[in-house]
Motif scaffolding. Structure first.
Motif, PDB file in Angstrom:
ATOM      1  N   SER A 126      41.746  34.716  51.071  1.00 21.61           N
ATOM      2  CA  SER A 126      40.730  35.155  50.116  1.00 21.61           C
ATOM      3  C   SER A 126      41.085  34.562  48.756  1.00 21.61           C
ATOM      4  CB  SER A 126      40.699  36.685  50.008  1.00 21.61           C
ATOM      5  OG  SER A 126      40.382  37.292  51.239  1.00 21.61           O
ATOM      6  N   PHE A 127      40.051  34.217  47.996  1.00 17.95           N
ATOM      7  CA  PHE A 127      40.266  33.714  46.645  1.00 17.95           C
ATOM      8  C   PHE A 127      39.392  34.479  45.671  1.00 17.95           C
ATOM      9  CE2 PHE A 127      38.971  31.001  43.082  1.00 17.95           C
ATOM     10  CZ  PHE A 127      40.216  30.719  42.527  1.00 17.95           C
ATOM     11  N   LEU A 176      37.781  39.938  48.035  1.00 23.58           N
ATOM     12  CA  LEU A 176      37.032  40.027  49.289  1.00 23.58           C
ATOM     13  C   LEU A 176      37.971  40.191  50.480  1.00 23.58           C
ATOM     14  CD1 LEU A 176      34.376  37.192  48.809  1.00 23.58           C
ATOM     15  CD2 LEU A 176      34.019  39.666  48.591  1.00 23.58           C
ATOM     16  N   GLU A 177      37.625  41.121  51.359  1.00 27.61           N
ATOM     17  CA  GLU A 177      38.434  41.277  52.570  1.00 27.61           C
ATOM     18  C   GLU A 177      37.910  40.356  53.657  1.00 27.61           C
ATOM     19  OE1 GLU A 177      35.145  44.314  53.406  1.00 27.61           O
ATOM     20  OE2 GLU A 177      36.107  43.342  51.687  1.00 27.61           O
ATOM     21  N   GLU A 222      34.506  33.601  44.088  1.00 28.63           N
ATOM     22  CA  GLU A 222      35.228  34.326  45.140  1.00 28.63           C
ATOM     23  C   GLU A 222      34.734  33.879  46.505  1.00 28.63           C
ATOM     24  OE1 GLU A 222      32.329  38.227  44.479  1.00 28.63           O
ATOM     25  OE2 GLU A 222      34.504  38.478  44.543  1.00 28.63           O
ATOM     26  N   ILE A 223      35.641  33.959  47.465  1.00 29.00           N
ATOM     27  CA  ILE A 223      35.334  33.532  48.823  1.00 29.00           C
ATOM     28  C   ILE A 223      36.438  34.032  49.739  1.00 29.00           C
ATOM     29  CG2 ILE A 223      36.590  31.338  48.679  1.00 29.00           C
ATOM     30  CD1 ILE A 223      34.353  30.037  50.307  1.00 29.00           C
ATOM     31  N   ASN A 224      36.158  34.114  51.037  1.00 30.12           N
ATOM     32  CA  ASN A 224      37.217  34.243  52.027  1.00 30.12           C
ATOM     33  C   ASN A 224      36.901  33.349  53.203  1.00 30.12           C
ATOM     34  OD1 ASN A 224      35.342  35.655  53.635  1.00 30.12           O
ATOM     35  ND2 ASN A 224      36.044  37.632  52.899  1.00 30.12           N
ATOM     36  N   GLY A 239      42.946  32.565  38.572  1.00 32.87           N
ATOM     37  CA  GLY A 239      42.491  32.654  39.958  1.00 32.87           C
ATOM     38  C   GLY A 239      43.685  32.709  40.876  1.00 32.87           C
ATOM     39  N   VAL A 240      43.575  33.494  41.952  1.00 34.29           N
ATOM     40  CA  VAL A 240      44.698  33.691  42.873  1.00 34.29           C
ATOM     41  C   VAL A 240      44.197  33.574  44.310  1.00 34.29           C
ATOM     42  CG1 VAL A 240      46.544  35.244  43.620  1.00 34.29           C
ATOM     43  CG2 VAL A 240      45.792  35.269  41.231  1.00 34.29           C
TER      44      VAL A 240
END
Length: 269
Positions: A206-207, A198-199, A31-33, A168-169
């Protein structure tokens, strides 16, 4: 709003659910943004590598690898202002043979893809949101509500349900903590994982992706869409090659073996 512009990766071992699997399953979460596509690209690519090599959108089965939907090859006939059919990418022909369907849940009545500038229709669903793209220029959203399910099917036999190793989106404009979530289920409707996206800053990307060490994901429930307070839309969907569900007799044998291994005795499913 503070942004987490670095990737986070988690490896979690999930205990087997009774009647579902015979051993624990490990899930890898990425996850990341970030403000733009470049800022999340490395994490998205790492998730792609977790799932395996890309498979062409053809009605052919593969023992592993991944498929993707980035919406951009979809025609104007299934884009705003026209509705998008949830089964569009579950078809037995190239390039629609992806083995994935989108089903409305709750108050959701259907789906839309944003139009392209060349179409002459208002882009980005007519909102002045300034959404950020991961792969320009179409985006995806549920309409009428903010919840929907993702289900998997055999790419070579669109009527046959399938399991995936993960999904994954890429989301855009997630500004509120815990407002956008993904919940992964197995074939017995046991929850494998629930996680919030994640915001980040306004219009940022975001992923969230989760990959399992076996093809056990039957569906993924997603909360996120257009509303008055937090207009979240989606770009790329990346998922493990769908593996056809075993025949009912084989599935029953697997179920009995799983329960027997966990409970120390046989019990019907």
């Amino acid at each position: 709003m503070k942004m987490r512009a670095h990737p986070t990766t988690f490896l979690i071992v999930l205990a087997a659910a009774a009647g579902a699997t015979s051993a624990a399953s490990a899930v890898l979460i990425r996850e990341i943004n970030g403000p733009d596509a470049a800022s999340i690209q490395a994490t998205v690519d790492a998730f792609r590598a977790d799932l395996g090599a890309p498979n062409a959108p053809e009605p052919v089965n593969h023992p592993g690898g991944r498929r993707e939907v980035n919406w951009d090859a979809a025609p104007d006939s299934v884009s705003d202002p026209n509705p998008f059919p949830g089964d569009f990418f579950n078809a037995g022909s190239f390039p629609r043979a992806r083995g994935i369907e989108f089903l409305p849940t709750g108050e959701t009545t259907g789906f839309e893809l944003s139009s392209t500038a060349a179409s002459g229709e208002p882009v980005e669903f007519g909102f002045d949101a300034g959404f950020t793209f991961f792969s320009a220029e179409r985006l995806f959203t549920p309409i009428g509500g903010e919840t929907f399910d993702v289900r998997f099917f055999d790419p070579a036999n669109p009527g046959t349900p399938a399991f995936s190793t993960g999904l994954g989106v890429v989301f855009t404009d997630v500004e509120s903590a815990d407002s956008t979530t993904m919940t992964f289920y197995d074939a017995y409707d046991n929850v494998l994982l629930t996680r919030s996206v994640l915001e980040g800053d306004n219009a940022g990307l975001s992923f969230l992706g989760a990959s399992f060490d076996e093809a056990i994901v039957a569906r993924v429930s997603i909360v996120g869409g257009l509303d008055a307070s937090d207009s979240v839309v989606m770009d790329d969907f990346i998922f493990g090659e769908p593996q056809a569900v075993p025949e009912p007799s084989s599935l029953a044998v697997l179920c009995l073996a799983a329960v027997g291994g966990i409970m120390g005795r046989r019990r019907a499913c």
